[in-house]
Write a protein that holds these residues in place. Structure first.
Motif, short mmCIF file in Angstrom:
data_model
loop_
_atom_site.label_atom_id
_atom_site.label_comp_id
_atom_site.label_asym_id
_atom_site.label_seq_id
_atom_site.Cartn_x
_atom_site.Cartn_y
_atom_site.Cartn_z
N THR A 49 0.86 -1.18 0.00
CA THR A 49 0.00 0.00 0.00
C THR A 49 0.89 1.23 0.00
OG1 THR A 49 -1.78 -1.13 1.21
CG2 THR A 49 -1.78 1.27 1.26
N THR A 50 0.70 2.10 -0.98
CA THR A 50 1.59 3.25 -1.14
C THR A 50 0.90 4.58 -0.86
OG1 THR A 50 1.09 3.34 -3.51
CG2 THR A 50 3.02 2.06 -2.83
N LEU A 51 -0.42 4.59 -0.77
CA LEU A 51 -1.14 5.85 -0.54
C LEU A 51 -2.47 5.57 0.13
CD1 LEU A 51 -1.51 8.96 -1.08
CD2 LEU A 51 -2.65 8.30 -3.21
N VAL A 52 -2.78 6.33 1.17
CA VAL A 52 -4.10 6.36 1.80
C VAL A 52 -4.41 7.82 2.07
CG1 VAL A 52 -5.56 5.64 3.72
CG2 VAL A 52 -3.77 4.10 2.89
N ARG A 53 -5.47 8.34 1.49
CA ARG A 53 -5.81 9.74 1.71
C ARG A 53 -7.31 9.97 1.63
NH1 ARG A 53 -4.35 13.30 -3.70
NH2 ARG A 53 -5.48 12.02 -5.22
N GLN A 54 -7.75 11.04 2.30
CA GLN A 54 -9.14 11.46 2.26
C GLN A 54 -9.25 12.72 1.41
OE1 GLN A 54 -10.94 11.70 6.22
NE2 GLN A 54 -9.44 10.23 6.99
N LEU A 55 -10.30 12.82 0.62
CA LEU A 55 -10.51 13.99 -0.24
C LEU A 55 -11.97 14.07 -0.64
CD1 LEU A 55 -9.40 13.25 -3.89
CD2 LEU A 55 -9.40 11.50 -2.14
N ASP A 56 -12.33 15.17 -1.26
CA ASP A 56 -13.66 15.32 -1.84
C ASP A 56 -13.62 14.76 -3.26
OD1 ASP A 56 -14.60 16.56 0.44
OD2 ASP A 56 -14.15 18.58 -0.31
N ALA A 57 -14.59 13.95 -3.62
CA ALA A 57 -14.59 13.28 -4.91
C ALA A 57 -14.57 14.29 -6.06
CB ALA A 57 -15.80 12.37 -5.04
#
Length: 250
Positions: A101-109
């Motif tokens: 796993t190289t990226l985990v992030r929260q954002l607005d779609a």
């Protein structure tokens, strides 16, 4: 012998591991002498391979292999879906498989996620994984979930929700024989899959070590609940010299 024939032979060598990921191929002059052709023909063969995203050529480092040996993207659509029985992916001709796993992030779609049934502006979680064979990256997989789905935890579970675990954290897996969707109460009733061959986006190309825009397989899978709401969407990208397979069960 023409450029396409030479390119096909080198491509076969890349697929079988004869030319490993990151290895340097002969110079144009050496390739021309090896096959008894002009340097123009040898250069054209490398151009064919570069257009497929299999090699990269520059004046200082010469021609370098930018693809691993052939691997399978084995995906399944089940009715009802039984992900516990699925083999998510596997090497085609042996070798040591690994996943990170190289990226985990929260954002607005963003707006393009509307095509996956996720409205623009919805709070989502993106997770990116890189799959490799013998250390060579062969697949880039992006998973997108609405935050309301990603934040769920199994009954009696204490700790960070499994889908929110950060990069580097030990993966949390469901009990043996239980699929993740059921363990987290996602109520997945069907999965739609679409496979296309198209230029890779910047993120996938960078992860796979090929030039942006190199052609690849793009597999978009969308899991929905009985009401038709999107539970998660995945986008798997693989170089064209790999193989994509599906099992339809039920």
């Amino acid at each position: 012998m023409n450029a396409n024939t030479i390119a096909a032979a080198i491509r076969q060598g890349i697929a079988t591991g004869e030319h490993p990921y990151g290895s340097r191929l002969p110079t144009v002059r050496e390739l021309a002498d090896q096959h008894g052709v002009s340097q123009q023909t040898a250069s054209a063969a490398y151009a064919v391979l570069a257009a497929l995203g299999l090699v990269r050529t520059d004046r200082r480092s010469g021609t370098t292999v930018t693809a691993g040996r052939s691997a399978d993207a084995h995906l399944g659509t089940f009715a009802p879906p039984d992900l516990a029985a699925a083999v998510a992916w596997k090497p085609n001709q042996g070798g040591e498989a690994s996943e990170e796993t190289t990226l985990v992030r929260q954002l607005d779609a963003p707006e393009h996620m509307a095509a996956w049934g996720i409205s623009a502006g919805t709070a989502v979680v993106e997770r990116t994984r890189i799959r490799s064979v013998d250390g060579a990256p062969v697949q880039h997989k992006l998973t997108v979930l609405p935050y309301s789905v990603a934040s769920r935890t199994p009954e009696g579970y204490e700790g960070i929700p499994p889908m929110l675990a950060p990069v580097g954290a030990e993966p949390v897996r469901p009990p043996r024989g239980v699929r993740m969707a059921d363990w987290l109460g996602w109520d997945v009733s069907r999965t739609e899959a679409a496979i296309t061959a198209e230029p890779m986006d910047q993120a996938a190309a960078s992860a796979l070590g090929v030039p942006e825009g190199a052609p690849g397989f793009r597999v978009v899978s969308i899991a929905r609940n009985p009401q038709g709401d999107t539970i998660f969407a995945t986008v798997t990208t693989a170089p064209l010299h790999h193989r994509v397979t599906l099992d339809i069960v039920g």
